[in-house]
Design a protein around this motif. Structure first.
Motif, PDB file in Angstrom:
ATOM      1  N   GLU A   1      -9.387  -2.246   2.081  1.00 48.72           N
ATOM      2  CA  GLU A   1      -8.122  -2.847   2.456  1.00 48.72           C
ATOM      3  C   GLU A   1      -7.487  -2.049   3.579  1.00 48.72           C
ATOM      4  N   GLU A   2      -7.522  -0.732   3.398  1.00 47.09           N
ATOM      5  CA  GLU A   2      -6.864   0.128   4.351  1.00 47.09           C
ATOM      6  C   GLU A   2      -7.598   0.089   5.696  1.00 47.09           C
TER       7      GLU A   2
ATOM      8  N   TYR B   1       0.839  -1.194   0.000  1.00 51.03           N
ATOM      9  CA  TYR B   1       0.000   0.000   0.000  1.00 51.03           C
ATOM     10  C   TYR B   1       0.875   1.247   0.000  1.00 51.03           C
TER      11      TYR B   1
ATOM     12  N   GLU C   1      -9.341   0.962  -2.848  1.00 55.72           N
ATOM     13  CA  GLU C   1      -8.348   0.689  -1.832  1.00 55.72           C
ATOM     14  C   GLU C   1      -8.889   0.833  -0.425  1.00 55.72           C
TER      15      GLU C   1
END
Lengths: 106, 636
Positions: free
Chosen positions: B80-81, B36, B77
């Protein structure tokens, strides 16, 4: 039997007439799929219909008779075919076609 | 560099079950985080922001975030974060995503309120900023394929490149997609339907009759039909059968069938009808002479009493599973209508209709000519002498579960046997060792001596009658004319300790079968000898031997399932000796293989048939051709 045969003889096409005057010229072989029509046209009976090759139906309207004729051809065409789909019949006229089909024995 | 970073950043979030799970499955949170960060850094570089050597990871993230936020769509994203307890996520971002979530929720609520209207154009502003917005319903757009301008609707299709399509292009696309998808699921269903049609005796060749087609259409549109008009009774019956089969016979559709002029009604599945519907039925059809009501679970006492009062012309009653009618109500009915009653057929009566009721019935219904009692649990052997007093009885069918002493039946046959044209005794079999219950050879002898009008004989599921008994019954001096329907299925002995069967045949075997075919072969239409395990191959060969001039001109339906001796030659012989054969059932006949079926014949269940369970006769294949084909196959 041949002595009283009609002068016109057995034609390849016969005429089916609806109560509202529509006339359908139909192949004899197809028309005779309907048991009732076959009997009407049987030359041995000497019926009016057999002599003139013309069947008049006083209870069947042109629309319904058209559908019946369509079925007769459909039936003859698919005689030896496998897994033939049913013919499409519009739901709104099904009951009338059903009555006619029952009467004509198809 | 990366090694330094991972070494330097030993940030640990709370140790959760998820972390454990991820560790156990070899998924590294650190790795994901590193990926990331890489991505964030790349994005930052693209935006021209130099970022030192990235030693301070938290800063990188915060900074990168600020810069990238307007440029790249972070949507994919996000989850996921969020999953990882990264301590240093910037406040700003948090607030932003919070705001977004709120906005989404608002939008949802609005949608629900307005019933799906899409007029709030200010939602998803951020998404609009990054890519070309999809047009909303009601707005104009150029079609992706034909470039024509059209109004977007909720049904507008998405094109291959993600744009919207006008409705004609959309239709084309949908058609193509359908074509690609269709074959797989459809084929299975088609085959399934074909098989089921064949088991329904529907020879799958040519078109179906117009009447059948129409009836199917009517059943399909049953909800839209107001009334059936002046259909004849035969058609009504057919319709009601199809309605029952499709389970659409309910109080609403029942109304279609009710007409005052009718002389009866046949409903083959009344499960959805209530007591009130039956009352309406008897009120509208006061002249009804015959009623067939199957699965009539809600047929209650009040209904029975109502029928007894209203239907003054009732002669024939077939009532299945009417368990809510009490004995008292039955007696009331027999008292009022017994005089005229000609036939009574009852099945699945568990808790009422006892011996006393039968006694009352025999007293009050002297004209009864047809009686059928099947699965009536309260009827016991003591009713048999009562039934024997019904002197007008012509058709008797019993299938009872209690022990039935044979002598009572011998008595019954000697009293009324001379009148009977139907005698059907299924599962008339004893459980005792002495053989006093159930049919035995003495009973067969009694039939031989007393019955001389039988057209239909059923003695199925019996393990006491011997081959000699059957041979005697069908012997030449029996005065009975040839019968039309014979069912001697499952006349055999089953013993788990002796699976190959007793040495001396029990049930129909060689001599009995030959005698039967000799006696009734000229008129027989239906023959059921399934599970008659003792009939030998030779008997079949003798009976169905075309070279000996044997012919069974009327035989249409044969069931010889689980007769082990049947083989291809036997089947060929049957094809040859039964010119009117329509249906041959041969489940479990493993000797039958490579059969070529003549046209118009259904062969069902031959297990070694190559392609299908049912083989339909091929068009134009005559018996001789079929036999020739079989010979070739067997020589191969």
């Amino acid at each position: 039997m041949t002595s009283n045969a009609p002068p016109s003889g057995q034609t390849d096409y016969v005429t089916l007439v609806s109560c509202d005057g529509f006339e359908f010229k139909v192949q004899r072989s197809s028309a005779e799929i309907a048991e009732a029509i076959r009997r009407m046209l049987d030359p041995r009976t000497g019926f009016y219909e057999a002599i003139h090759n013309r069947c008049e139906f006083s209870d069947i309207t042109g629309l319904v008779l058209e559908k019946v004729v369509e079925y007769l051809y459909y039936n003859e065409k698919n005689k030896d075919a496998k897994e033939v789909p049913d013919m499409e019949i519009p739901p709104e006229m099904t009951l009338e076609v059903l009555m006619a089909a029952d009467f004509l024995n198809v | 560099m990366s090694g330094r970073r991972t070494g330097g950043r030993n940030i640990r979030g709370p140790h959760s079950a998820l972390t454990d799970f991820l560790a156990a499955n070899n998924i590294s949170a650190a790795q994901i985080r590193a990926d990331y960060n890489d991505r964030v850094r790349q994005a930052a570089q693209q935006n021209g922001t130099t970022n030192g050597d990235g030693t301070n990871a938290p800063e990188v993230q915060a900074e990168g975030e600020e810069v990238t936020a307007p440029a790249a769509a972070p949507a994919p994203e996000e989850p996921e974060e969020d999953e990882f307890p990264v301590v240093d996520t910037s406040r700003k971002r948090k607030r932003k995503s919070d705001g977004k979530a709120k906005e989404k929720a608002k939008k949802k609520a609005k949608k629900v309120k307005k019933g799906g209207s899409h007029d709030d154009s200010d939602f998803d502003i951020d998404r609009d900023m990054y890519k070309k917005a999809k047009k909303l319903p009601g707005q104009m757009e150029n079609c992706e394929i034909c470039e024509k301008r059209f109004t977007v609707t909720p049904y507008s299709k998405t094109g291959p490149d993600g744009g919207l399509l006008c409705s004609p292009c959309g239709r084309e696309i949908a058609k193509d997609a359908k074509k690609e998808q269709k074959p797989k699921p459809n084929q299975g269903r088609k085959r399934r339907k074909a098989e089921s049609d064949r088991l329904d005796h529907r020879v799958n060749r040519g078109t179906r009759s117009l009447v059948e087609t129409c009836i199917d259409v009517v059943a399909k549109h049953h909800a839209d039909v107001d009334g059936l008009g002046e259909l004849p009774r035969s058609l009504l019956n057919k319709l009601s059968m199809i309605f029952s089969k499709k389970r659409v016979l309910n109080p609403k559709t029942l109304r279609m069938f009710l007409k005052s002029g009718l002389d009866g009604l046949e409903l083959h599945d009344c499960a959805n009808l209530e007591a009130e519907d039956y009352k309406l039925m008897f009120a509208t059809i006061p002249l009804g002479e015959s009623f067939v009501l199957k699965n009539a679970g809600q047929f209650k006492n009040e209904t029975m009493d109502y029928m007894a009062q209203k239907s003054k012309k009732l002669q024939h009653l077939k009532l299945y599973a009417a368990n809510l009618v009490s004995d008292k109500s039955w007696c009331n009915f027999f008292g009022l209508r017994g005089e005229n009653l000609k036939s009574l057929q009852l099945e699945w009566m568990d808790d009422s209709f006892s011996d006393d009721t039968i006694k009352y019935m025999t007293e009050t219904c002297p004209n009864l000519s047809r009686l059928k009692l099947k699965h009536c649990r309260k009827v016991t052997a003591s009713s048999i002498p009562q039934i024997a007093t019904l002197s007008n009885l012509q058709h008797l069918s019993l299938e009872l579960t209690c022990d039935l002493p044979c002598e009572r039946f011998i008595d019954l046959v000697s009293k009324i046997g001379a009148n009977l044209s139907t005698l059907s005794l299924a599962r008339f079999s004893g459980t005792d060792d002495e053989g006093l219950n159930g049919a035995n050879d003495l009973f067969l002898e009694a039939i031989h001596n007393n019955c001389n009008k039988l057209q239909k004989l059923r003695l199925s599921y019996n393990d006491a009658c011997s081959d000699a008994g059957f041979a005697f019954l069908f012997s030449e001096d029996w005065k009975n004319p040839p019968m039309l329907v014979v069912d001697l299925s499952s006349t055999r002995d089953i013993d788990n300790a002796n699976p190959t069967g007793p040495e001396e045949a029990i049930g129909l075997a060689s001599e009995g079968f030959k005698a039967l075919m000799k006696h009734s072969g000229s008129k027989l239409r239906n023959l059921n000898i399934s599970s008659c395990r003792h009939i030998p191959h030779k008997a079949f060969m003798d009976v169905f031997d075309p070279s000996s001039g044997a012919e069974y001109p009327e035989l249409r339906n044969i069931d010889l399932s689980f007769c082990g001796a049947v083989d291809t030659v036997t089947v060929a012989g049957i094809f040859k000796t039964c010119p009117k054969l329509e249906r041959l059932v041969a489940f479990g006949c493993f000797g039958v293989e490579g059969v070529v079926v003549p046209s118009g014949v259904l062969l069902i269940g031959a297990p070694k048939a190559q392609d299908e369970i049912v083989q339909v006769g091929m068009g134009g294949v005559s018996v001789d051709m079929a036999l020739g084909g079989m010979l070739e196959k067997s020589q191969e």
